[in-house]
Write an enzyme that holds these catalytic residues in place. Structure first.
Site, mmCIF file in Angstrom:
data_model
loop_
_atom_site.group_PDB
_atom_site.id
_atom_site.type_symbol
_atom_site.label_atom_id
_atom_site.label_comp_id
_atom_site.label_asym_id
_atom_site.label_seq_id
_atom_site.Cartn_x
_atom_site.Cartn_y
_atom_site.Cartn_z
ATOM 1 C CB CYS A 276 -0.925 -0.007 1.212
ATOM 2 S SG CYS A 276 -2.120 -1.355 1.174
HETATM 3 N N1 LIG Z 1 -3.111 -6.013 1.777
HETATM 4 C C1 LIG Z 1 -3.592 -4.986 2.444
HETATM 5 O O1 LIG Z 1 -3.313 -4.828 3.627
HETATM 6 C C2 LIG Z 1 -4.532 -3.981 1.780
HETATM 7 C C3 LIG Z 1 -5.169 -3.036 2.601
HETATM 8 C C4 LIG Z 1 -6.036 -2.133 2.028
HETATM 9 C C5 LIG Z 1 -6.265 -2.143 0.649
HETATM 10 N N2 LIG Z 1 -5.626 -3.053 -0.141
HETATM 11 C C6 LIG Z 1 -5.935 -3.031 -1.577
HETATM 12 O O2 LIG Z 1 -6.772 -4.141 -1.892
HETATM 13 C C7 LIG Z 1 -6.491 -4.635 -3.192
HETATM 14 C C8 LIG Z 1 -6.126 -6.110 -3.130
HETATM 15 O O3 LIG Z 1 -4.946 -6.244 -2.363
HETATM 16 P P1 LIG Z 1 -4.499 -7.620 -1.720
HETATM 17 O O4 LIG Z 1 -3.410 -7.285 -0.768
HETATM 18 O O5 LIG Z 1 -5.678 -8.382 -1.246
HETATM 19 O O6 LIG Z 1 -3.884 -8.335 -3.011
HETATM 20 P P2 LIG Z 1 -3.495 -9.893 -3.151
HETATM 21 O O7 LIG Z 1 -2.470 -9.949 -4.202
HETATM 22 O O8 LIG Z 1 -3.244 -10.481 -1.793
HETATM 23 O O9 LIG Z 1 -4.845 -10.565 -3.670
HETATM 24 C C9 LIG Z 1 -5.399 -10.307 -4.915
HETATM 25 C C10 LIG Z 1 -6.107 -11.554 -5.393
HETATM 26 O O10 LIG Z 1 -6.718 -11.253 -6.646
HETATM 27 C C11 LIG Z 1 -6.541 -12.362 -7.517
HETATM 28 N N3 LIG Z 1 -6.698 -11.904 -8.880
HETATM 29 C C12 LIG Z 1 -5.797 -11.311 -9.700
HETATM 30 N N4 LIG Z 1 -6.353 -11.033 -10.880
HETATM 31 C C13 LIG Z 1 -7.624 -11.455 -10.826
HETATM 32 C C14 LIG Z 1 -8.696 -11.444 -11.728
HETATM 33 N N5 LIG Z 1 -8.581 -10.936 -12.982
HETATM 34 N N6 LIG Z 1 -9.865 -11.983 -11.348
HETATM 35 C C15 LIG Z 1 -10.003 -12.516 -10.106
HETATM 36 N N7 LIG Z 1 -9.013 -12.548 -9.191
HETATM 37 C C16 LIG Z 1 -7.849 -12.019 -9.544
HETATM 38 C C17 LIG Z 1 -5.179 -12.893 -7.156
HETATM 39 O O11 LIG Z 1 -5.022 -14.239 -7.568
HETATM 40 C C18 LIG Z 1 -5.178 -12.740 -5.636
HETATM 41 O O12 LIG Z 1 -5.704 -13.878 -5.000
HETATM 42 C C19 LIG Z 1 -5.377 -3.737 -3.736
HETATM 43 O O13 LIG Z 1 -5.941 -2.695 -4.466
HETATM 44 C C20 LIG Z 1 -4.743 -3.169 -2.468
HETATM 45 O O14 LIG Z 1 -4.123 -1.929 -2.707
HETATM 46 C C21 LIG Z 1 -4.777 -3.981 0.413
#
Ligand SMILES: NC(=O)c1ccc[n+]([C@@H]2O[C@H](COP(=O)([O-])OP(=O)(O)OC[C@H]3O[C@@H](n4cnc5c(N)ncnc54)[C@H](O)[C@@H]3O)[C@@H](O)[C@H]2O)c1
Length: 438
Positions: A276
């Protein structure tokens, strides 16, 4: 029979017949889908990663702080189905998108995961559904990128389809907060959209915070992360000033933090990491350019934070030099390679950057991280290393021990006793002859 899709949706929430779909089952999507299932809703998880789907179907997880027992309980309840088959999206009443939003190699927003997801979902969208975007992104994404796909299917937003943006807030490995107890911001494309979205999330979140538009919700999330990036940049800069003055920045921050108002402590370190803080602010930088504006605070904080690994390495070079040693050939033991304490997440970890700089100079590297037993394959970096045990021998054999991530599992007095030279970037060690603050 309810006479509008809005009423129908609200009724389905009330009688718990709604099916909640979550797209992207990573750090954000997995706890969210579990929360809905634990609240008694049927849930459908969609992800492109077959391995994740296979594990979930076996009742097993893949994120360290989300325990297998929690997943197994939900799997056994029969409420959760997970699949890579996007045609099943039409079954879901709500679709919540939690896919990655990284930066491209030019440090510009890479929305390809969001657009890829929308392309996969588009043929399966139907009247009566709610679509919520949770991925962090610039103001305007929901309206400019998602809305046209929905309208392209002939669906009228606010009447027969509902669209909202509701950002995720998470503090990985912080046991004081869970999905339920973290207030959640939400903006709808229309009033009806907001009403439906608030009703849905209200089932699993104690306090919903409505804002007037999807754009306001998008900017709220960015403000939160920019605030962190800028304040961390500030203390990182002050650290270098305090160091030149022979002062310990941690002592100063601890003292300032006793002020009961108007001061929130942030702590310096070897740089910033995670999915992030190093990334999200630049989503706004990019979008602001379209308005002829420069986000100077964001750029400056980014510059300072990105210079920290180099600064830490310079402190190490000086300390070794005073001992008549060079980095080349020196045995350097790194403590903590995950990006923050008590997690196993390596994304954008500044430790890796420090290791890369040291390796380029010919250091002989080893590391210990209780949460990362084997150095994982990463996009830019790879080290063929396993976490070494922290013993009297391994500590004593190192020319320098560099504390980069202060996991709670580290036995600080033991390390202080046996290491010859400690470079401490986290204020973890009490002042001593063998400790250099960096
Ligand atoms: N990790 C955190 O602490 C956090 C906190 C707040 C916001 N976010 C935001 O949330 C969003 C997701 O982050 P995350 O950390 O969960 O990412 P992540 O990489 O852990 O998970 C994303 C998931 O999406 C899947 N994916 C990718 N392309 C896809 C598609 N076309 N269709 C379906 N699934 C698909 C991946 O396989 C993965 O399982 C980002 O925008 C991030 O900035 C993350």
């Amino acid at each position: 029979m309810p006479d509008s899709y809005e009423e129908l949706f609200l009724k389905k929430i009330e009688d718990k017949s709604i099916l909640v779909g979550v797209v992207g089952l990573g750090y954000v999507g997995l706890p969210l889908i579990l929360s809905f299932a634990e609240a008694g809703f049927r849930v459908l998880g969609l992800d492109v990663d077959e391995e994740k789907i296979r594990r979930l179907n076996e009742g097993r997880g893949y994120i360290a702080h989300i325990k297998d027992e929690r997943i197994k309980k939900v799997t056994d309840s029969g409420l959760m189905a997970v699949t890579t088959d996007f045609s099943r999206a039409s079954e879901a009443d709500a679709l919540i998108i939690c896919v990655p939003t990284p930066l491209s190699c030019y440090r510009e927003p890479d929305l390809s995961f969001v657009t890829g997801t929308m392309n996969s979902l588009a043929p399966h969208l139907r009247p009566g559904q709610l679509l919520s975007l949770e991925s962090t992104t610039y103001p305007g994404t929901t309206d400019e990128v998602l809305r046209p796909v929905i309208e392209g299917r002939g669906l009228a937003i606010g009447q027969d389809f509902f669209l909202v943006y509701s950002p995720e807030r998470e503090d990985p490995a912080n046991p004081s907060f869970e999905t339920k107890s973290i207030p959640k911001v939400l903006g709808g494309a229309t009033e009806a959209c907001a009403k439906v979205g608030l009703a849905l999330y209200g089932q699993v979140v104690n306090r919903m915070v409505p804002v007037s538009s999807t754009q306001a919700a998008e900017l709220t999330k960015l403000l939160e992360n920019i605030y962190r990036a800028v304040n961390i940049g500030l203390v990182n800069e002050l650290k270098t000033v305090a160091d030149s003055m022979g002062l310990d920045i941690f002592e100063v921050i601890h003292a300032a933090a006793t002020k009961p108002f108007g001061f929130t402590p942030f702590y310096p370190g070897p740089g910033i990491g995670g999915h992030c803080i190093p990334i999200d602010p630049f989503y706004l930088t990019w979008k602001a350019r379209a308005y002829g504006l420069h986000t100077r605070f964001i750029e400056l904080a980014g510059e300072i934070n990105q210079s920290m690994p180099r600064w830490v390495v310079d402190k190490l070079i000086q300390a070794l030099n005073e001992r008549g040693q060079a980095v080349k050939g020196a045995k350097i033991l790194i403590l903590g390679i995950a990006y923050k304490k008590n997690v196993d997440d390596m994304r954008e970890s500044p430790s890796v950057e420090v290791m890369e700089l040291l390796e380029d100079m010919g250091a002989v590297l080893s590391y210990n991280d209780p949460h990362v037993p084997v150095f994982p394959r990463m996009r830019r970096f790879y080290f063929d290393l396993h976490s070494v045990e922290l013993t009297e021998e391994t500590l004593g054999a190192a020319d320098a021990v560099v504390m980069l991530t202060n996991h709670a599992a580290f036995d600080i007095p033991f390390i202080a006793r046996h290491a010859r030279l400690i470079i401490d970037t986290r204020g973890a060690f009490p002042a001593a002859g063998n400790v250099i603050k960096a």
